[in-house]
Design a protein around this motif. Sequence first.
Motif, short mmCIF file in Angstrom:
data_model
loop_
_atom_site.label_atom_id
_atom_site.label_comp_id
_atom_site.label_asym_id
_atom_site.label_seq_id
_atom_site.Cartn_x
_atom_site.Cartn_y
_atom_site.Cartn_z
N UNK A 1 -7.25 0.56 0.79
CA UNK A 1 -6.39 0.57 1.99
C UNK A 1 -4.98 1.00 1.61
N UNK A 2 -4.37 1.77 2.47
CA UNK A 2 -2.99 2.20 2.31
C UNK A 2 -2.30 2.18 3.67
N UNK A 3 -1.03 1.77 3.64
CA UNK A 3 -0.23 1.77 4.86
C UNK A 3 0.51 3.10 4.97
N UNK A 4 0.47 3.68 6.14
CA UNK A 4 1.14 4.96 6.33
C UNK A 4 0.75 5.58 7.66
N UNK A 5 1.44 6.65 8.00
CA UNK A 5 1.19 7.36 9.25
C UNK A 5 0.53 8.70 8.94
N UNK A 6 -0.55 9.04 9.63
CA UNK A 6 -1.18 10.35 9.41
C UNK A 6 -0.34 11.51 9.93
N UNK A 7 0.75 11.22 10.62
CA UNK A 7 1.63 12.27 11.11
C UNK A 7 2.68 12.69 10.09
N UNK B 1 0.79 -1.22 0.00
CA UNK B 1 0.00 0.00 0.00
C UNK B 1 0.82 1.27 0.00
N UNK B 2 1.88 1.30 -0.81
CA UNK B 2 2.72 2.49 -0.86
C UNK B 2 2.43 3.37 -2.08
N UNK B 3 1.61 2.89 -2.99
CA UNK B 3 1.31 3.67 -4.19
C UNK B 3 0.33 4.79 -3.86
N UNK B 4 0.30 5.78 -4.72
CA UNK B 4 -0.53 6.96 -4.49
C UNK B 4 -1.97 6.70 -4.93
N UNK C 1 -0.21 12.99 1.61
CA UNK C 1 -0.30 13.32 0.19
C UNK C 1 -0.56 12.08 -0.64
N UNK C 2 -0.08 10.94 -0.19
CA UNK C 2 -0.24 9.69 -0.93
C UNK C 2 -1.70 9.28 -1.04
N UNK C 3 -2.54 9.68 -0.07
CA UNK C 3 -3.96 9.32 -0.09
C UNK C 3 -4.83 10.49 -0.56
N UNK C 4 -4.21 11.49 -1.21
CA UNK C 4 -4.94 12.64 -1.78
C UNK C 4 -5.79 13.32 -0.71
N UNK C 5 -5.14 13.69 0.38
CA UNK C 5 -5.88 14.27 1.50
C UNK C 5 -6.48 15.62 1.12
N UNK C 6 -5.82 16.36 0.25
CA UNK C 6 -6.32 17.69 -0.11
C UNK C 6 -7.58 17.62 -0.98
N UNK C 7 -7.88 16.46 -1.58
CA UNK C 7 -9.03 16.33 -2.47
C UNK C 7 -10.18 15.57 -1.82
N UNK C 8 -10.01 15.15 -0.56
CA UNK C 8 -11.07 14.40 0.13
C UNK C 8 -12.18 15.34 0.56
N UNK C 9 -13.42 14.87 0.49
CA UNK C 9 -14.55 15.70 0.91
C UNK C 9 -14.78 15.63 2.41
N UNK C 10 -14.25 14.60 3.06
CA UNK C 10 -14.35 14.47 4.52
C UNK C 10 -13.20 13.60 5.01
N UNK C 11 -12.65 13.99 6.16
CA UNK C 11 -11.52 13.25 6.77
C UNK C 11 -11.94 12.86 8.18
N UNK C 12 -11.92 11.57 8.46
CA UNK C 12 -12.31 11.05 9.77
C UNK C 12 -11.07 10.55 10.48
N UNK C 13 -10.81 11.07 11.66
CA UNK C 13 -9.66 10.66 12.47
C UNK C 13 -10.19 9.79 13.60
#
Length: 835
Positions: free
Chosen positions: A361-367, A294-297, A373-385
């Motif tokens: 699914x993608x492996x990574x740290x939200x920190x 899960x390292x691809x964008x 950037x790999x999960x296109x966070x800037x283009x998401x309509x909602x982000x759930x933490x």
Amino acid sequence: MSPDSEPSPSSSSRDWLFPSHSFAHSFDNYTSKTPKYPRRFSSNPRLSQPLPPDSKPHKTPAFQSVSSSNSSSFSEYKYAGLRRRSYLSRRAETSPKREENGTVLQRNAVNQVSKLNGRLRACNLLDSTDVIRSISKDSEQLSSEGLKNLALIVSLTLLSIPVVILKYIDYVSKSRSPDNISEEVSLSKQLAYRVDVFFSVHPYAKPLALLVATLLLICLGGLALFGVTDDNLADCLWLSWTFVADSGNHANSEGIGPRLVSVSISFGGMLIFAMMLGLVSDSISEKFDSLRKGRSEVVEQNHTLILGWSDKLGSLLNQLAIANESLGGGIVVVMAERDKEEMELDISKMEFDFKGTSVICRSGSPLILADLKKVSVSKARAIIVLAEDGNADQSDARALRTVLSLTGVKEGLRGHIVVELSDLDNEVLVKLVGGDLVQTVVAHDVIGRLMIQCARQPGLAQIWEDILGFENCEFYIKRWPTLDGMPFEDALISFPDAIPCGVKVASCGGKIIMNPDDSYILQEGDEILVIAEDDDSYAPAELPMVKQASFINIARPAKMPQKILLCGWRRDIDDMIVVLDAFLAPGSELWMFNDVPENDREKKLIDGGLDLSRLMNISLVNREGNAVIRRHLESLPLESFDSILILADESVEDSAIQADSRSLATLLLIRDIQAKRLPYREARVSQVHRGSFSQGSWIGEMQQASDKSVIISEILDPRTKNLLSMSKISDYVLSNELVSMALAMVAEDRQINDVLEELFAEEGNELHIRQADLYLRKGEELSVLEVILRARQRREIVIGYRSANAERAVINPPLKSEKRRWSLQDVFVVIAEKE
């Protein structure tokens, strides 16, 4: 006289016959100076004519320098001309026309001499060209041999240079003083370090090094072949490439030198292609590992992004799938610090239909910003933490850092952030960091307030499950311009398939007012808050004709003091005590039973922000003991409590399974003790039948004991909840599933969070369960719209009902205009101000 007996002409006659004697003399001088070349003129038919028998060759000194190879042919030509001249002179003396013939013969002789001159010149030039050509060929051969030797020397020199350099480096490294070894790194180590850094830093270092090695091998092999073969350099370079590309091409080589060079090139080519094959194999394996881990964008937009992993993820995905069903499905991206294959395996085991929604699914740290950037966070309509399972303080601290990382995204965020927190005290800090982008849902606080509401009003848990989830009816906010200028009372009955609950007032900055006054006039820009099946399942219609029912002046029963037991200890138990004090009637008792020493409880409550002196309606009673030990529970008057709240104890909050096991054991022990303490006669005459269990069985006795008191169990795992629901020994079970529903609703529409906060708060409006006798008389037939208008006389909004013989309530009932006969045992679900 015959011509043969004539004497030779004199010199005077020759001069007269050959006035161009000077030209002939010049010709003789020229021929005497020409080089001697071995070329014969026997091919000319004129030169092969025989001389007259009486003529003798006239020896001219000018032809004595001609070589022996061509002197005979040239002398034949010369003496043939002389004989012809003597013959012509004799004919001139004997014939009367000799004079005229002599002139003609003279001209012919001159022409022939000029032609012979030209041919002789051409022969001389051709012979000189052959000589030059042979000389140039010899010189080219000498220069070619020199170039081949030079190419062989250069190739051997270039091959020996790396060996010399390595030997020199080793010599320099060993020649340094031993005293400086600890202070100065050897040259060989420095060089190895530089090479290692080059291959580590530059992503294309390995392919570049392989390309350079291939080119060097081709060039050196071509030079070596050029030195040992007769081919030109271009052909040798091409032949070298064929040896590198296909090692079998060297089989046609002949000679020791070409074979030795071709074998060396082929051996190097095998090494080159072996390294190339390894490099390509590693690249392909690395790419597949990247996809597998899960390292691809993720190239998506308008998707829902979930950061973190917890037990609530399954319920959250289920709610998002139901919400996206009307759109044909959606995209949900989950990023957590887990292996991608493990996440996909756990999601595949979830027993629900995704309804067209795709989960990536993608492996990574939200920190880490790169992972975001790999999960296109800037283009998401909602982000759930999501909050992590385990310690609440550590979970909230991580959520705070995640919000900081999200606010640091350079591209900015298109959607809003929904953060799940574990402690209410950390909510202010997270909102301070996130600003208007952040909406918080405090899991412990939501469950605690729901437990208190359900303990006060039995049956409210199922209603909250229906409202919070997308499976049935939920809250929606939308603007309807056709309702502008209409009073809220009329708008309340204008929706056949929805029930209005409030108004989002545009003039107040978008503030949501629930249960407004009937006299409120909808203004331009106002939006209507409704409870409906879906966002596209309702629309306003023409105002129906509803008969105005008379007001039934029945006062609600006054609140009576209650006796409530809290089993277990939570970090936010101080907040629950404050809420209970606001809801309960004066004189109520709150018993706290847990294994925390009584001397430490007051200190923990004060540290949590509770002021015991400000409690107005309840009094605290402390009992110490273990809730899973029967002997400790038997010391409590369990049969006298109106409500019992079983909390997930703080000591086992790290494990949902362990917390649920503890809660289940406590529930079974309490029910068994209550059943044993009930009078035998009361248990025999009980007419309550639940499930398929016989009344004589132990679980049947527990079901009968549940009529005497309400037990609300905090269950974290939905699987445990299902077991308890089937047994019916605990009427109201709340779990993390409700928190997942709340997170999904806020993720779909951030404005819903304001509605939930008001319904959970100590002040404002909340859900109530009312008896039917407050709105109708026995045997009266009324439509749902008429009941709604009667409830408006009490400043209440009816959103559903539950029949006396039904197990579940009906929210947003259909066919609101049809009349039906109601029972006084029926109950109505309303939104009203807190009592």
